[in-house]
Design an enzyme around this catalytic site. Structure first.
Site, PDB file in Angstrom:
ATOM      1  N   CYS A   1       0.814  -1.203   0.000  1.00  0.00           N
ATOM      2  CA  CYS A   1       0.000   0.000   0.000  1.00  0.00           C
ATOM      3  C   CYS A   1       0.854   1.261   0.000  1.00  0.00           C
ATOM      4  CB  CYS A   1      -0.867   0.072   1.251  1.00  0.00           C
ATOM      5  SG  CYS A   1      -2.006  -1.288   1.418  1.00  0.00           S
TER       6      CYS A   1
ATOM      7  N   GLY B   1      -0.160   0.574  -4.736  1.00  0.00           N
ATOM      8  CA  GLY B   1      -1.429  -0.127  -4.533  1.00  0.00           C
ATOM      9  C   GLY B   1      -2.465   0.363  -5.520  1.00  0.00           C
TER      10      GLY B   1
ATOM     11  N   ASN C   1       0.366   0.551   5.640  1.00  0.00           N
ATOM     12  CA  ASN C   1       1.213  -0.105   4.646  1.00  0.00           C
ATOM     13  C   ASN C   1       2.036  -1.152   5.384  1.00  0.00           C
ATOM     14  OD1 ASN C   1       4.206   0.858   2.788  1.00  0.00           O
ATOM     15  ND2 ASN C   1       2.879  -0.886   2.521  1.00  0.00           N
TER      16      ASN C   1
ATOM     17  N   TYR D   1      12.922  -2.683  -6.553  1.00  0.00           N
ATOM     18  CA  TYR D   1      11.700  -2.891  -7.320  1.00  0.00           C
ATOM     19  C   TYR D   1      10.540  -2.002  -6.900  1.00  0.00           C
ATOM     20  CZ  TYR D   1       7.777  -5.522  -9.360  1.00  0.00           C
ATOM     21  OH  TYR D   1       6.662  -5.875 -10.068  1.00  0.00           O
TER      22      TYR D   1
END
Ligand code: SF4
Length: 512
Positions: free
Chosen positions: A16, A43, A122, A271
């Site tokens: 998130c 997200g 998150n 990433y």
């Protein structure tokens, strides 16, 4: 994001993005909207904003949340209806605990004896079941003070936190947080609010990022510095592992609720986070370029051209080309607007696979020996299709270089990979993966090389998906998993162990 078009090819999913702003005389709902825009990559399943709105009877929290992208959830009317306050939080969600349905979208909201609490999260808690048991005890104890049964609605770990915070009618939200936060385990970067105060808190390991920024007349907290930049806030500092911040008219207060033991997520560097984001003093673009340089030293290739898999492979490809002296070029064009869509693609369209995302530049790659730099291999389906497509477009050789080590273990701290059995690196050696995807050669950057590029001590990073060493103790497998708080489908494996079906890789550690 083309997963809906090609569901066989899901990449790792972040948990998130969170955003919060306290700024009298600013349009806080709109600032939050743009903050979420900058965090959309974290997200894409649902989005929401909560504001504290002045009313005739004092301030009141209003929440607007919906399934979809930020741009699909909010229009001018929705934002105008949230206007008027000086305090807001926002959230964009990918589900790691609890299904991807409206009731699990965030911010979550709970009424309290004095008003309300809205919260966005998150990360992923590893002791959700234990917390639900605790909530049930508190719920019973405080039933006379609070309406309804709190535990009935809690199907995400996030709503559990919100519900727990609401079980202290005699305490302020800040005091309640001091009771609840030390009992949470796993990864949590939280933003939450009552009618007057914005709060931000980070787990003692600081697994997911969370930063503090300054507006001319206010404060911002966000998952990534890129969200500070978009609203014109200057970066102040990271919220420390184990820290709770409270921001209101009385100023900014910081308390440490747990002993810090930093273990930032290494996967954020390669990433997850945006390249323009700053983590632990490093701009991620620079880290990724450095990883590319390391990759070139560790895995040299005789080649004519280095190309990235856009966009995520671009910085590492730049570094690889720089270090190797092989020219850098663009050999693949991304179909940028093939985004997440609510239009269901037909089977014929799905079969186009990677061609929906990427188009090769035949004039550039024809007859060339290529180094193709990508950020990660999950199942290997993408790279197999990519190699085939590049060969069909005339490439003489295809050498794949990956700017992360092989992903072999599941994440329980907020990232949804494939299950362990689906991860190609779990069962195959690098040579076998190379043959499986049909490349001329394959090289992954080493874990040591990646860690060195971050400028963070190895002991201060979570590397579990690469090396299987989990920095926050995991409970028994039957107490883990995405659907752990829902009515699970339970499978009796051997009469002794029960596995809960779900995407959270509940049984991943015990599977081959
Ligand atoms: S397991 Fe991997 S993705 Fe999960 S927090 Fe650790 S480094 Fe990050």
């Amino acid at each position: 994001m083309t997963d809906d078009l090609d569901p066989q090819d899901r990449g790792p999913k972040d948990a998130c993005g969170v955003f919060g702003v306290w700024a009298p005389s600013e349009e806080v709902a709109k600032l939050t909207y743009f903050g979420l825009y900058a965090l959309q990559h974290r997200g894409q399943e649902s989005a929401g904003i909560a504001v504290s709105k002045p009313t005739g009877r004092g301030a009141q929290i209003m929440v607007h949340k919906e399934m979809g992208l930020v741009s699909q959830v909010f229009d001018e009317n929705a934002l105008n209806s949230l206007g008027g306050g000086h305090l807001a939080i926002g959230h964009c969600r990918y589900s790691t605990t609890g299904a991807s349905v409206w009731k699990n979208a965030q911010p979550t909201f709970r009424s309290t004896a004095t008003g309300g609490i809205a919260l966005g999260h998150n990360g992923n808690l590893t002791n959700a079941l234990e917390l639900r048991e605790w909530l049930a005890e508190r719920d019973l104890a405080d039933r006379s003070l609070l309406p309804g049964s709190l535990s009935a609605e809690a199907t995400t770990d996030t709503s559990l936190i919100t519900a727990l915070l609401a079980t202290y009618p005699e305490l302020t939200t800040e005091q309640a947080a001091a009771q609840v936060l030390p009992r949470l385990r796993g990864a949590f970067s939280l933003v939450f609010m009552d009618e007057e105060t914005l709060y931000a808190a980070r787990d003692p390991q600081g697994i997911r990022p969370l930063v503090l920024g300054r507006l001319e007349r206010g404060w911002v907290v966000a998952s990534e510095t890129a969200a500070l930049d978009i609203v014109g806030a200057s970066f102040v500092r990271e919220i420390a592992p184990g820290e709770l911040l409270a921001i209101d008219a009385a100023g900014l207060r910081s308390t440490i609720f747990a002993q810090p033991d930093p273990k930032g997520c290494l996967f954020e560097y390669v990433y997850l986070a945006r390249p323009d984001t700053l983590i632990s003093g490093s701009r991620l673009h620079s880290v990724r370029v450095e990883v590319g340089r390391t990759l070139a030293k560790e895995w040299p290739a005789e080649a004519d051209l280095v190309i990235p898999v856009p966009e995520s492979g671009t910085p590492a490809a730049i570094g690889y080309a720089e270090q190797s002296g092989i020219p850098y070029g663009q050999g693949l064009v991304k179909n940028s607007y093939v985004g997440r869509t609510f239009i269901q693609p037909s089977q014929t369209i799905r079969q186009l696979g990677i061609r929906l995302k990427l188009n090769p530049l035949r004039d550039v790659i024809g007859g060339k020996r290529l180094v193709v730099v990508d950020d990660t291999i999950v199942r290997g389906n993408t790279q197999r299709a990519l190699v085939r497509m590049l060969r069909e477009a005339g490439a003489a050789e295809v050498h794949i270089r990956i700017s992360a080590p092989p992903v072999k273990w599941p994440c329980f701290y907020g990232i949804d990979f494939a299950s362990r059995a689906e991860l190609i690196a779990t069962g195959l050696t690098t040579d076998e993966i190379c043959r499986s995807i049909g490349a001329d050669s394959l090289g992954y950057v080493s874990l040591g090389g990646l860690v060195a590029a971050t400028n963070v001590a190895k002991d201060h990073l979570c590397r579990a998906c690469f090396d299987g060493i989990y920095p926050v103790e995991l409970p028994l497998s039957e107490r883990l998993g995405k659907s752990i708080l829902e009515d699970p489908v339970r499978t009796d494996l051997d009469g002794l162990h029960t596995v809960i079906a779900g995407v959270g890789a509940a049984d991943a550690l015990s599977r081959p």
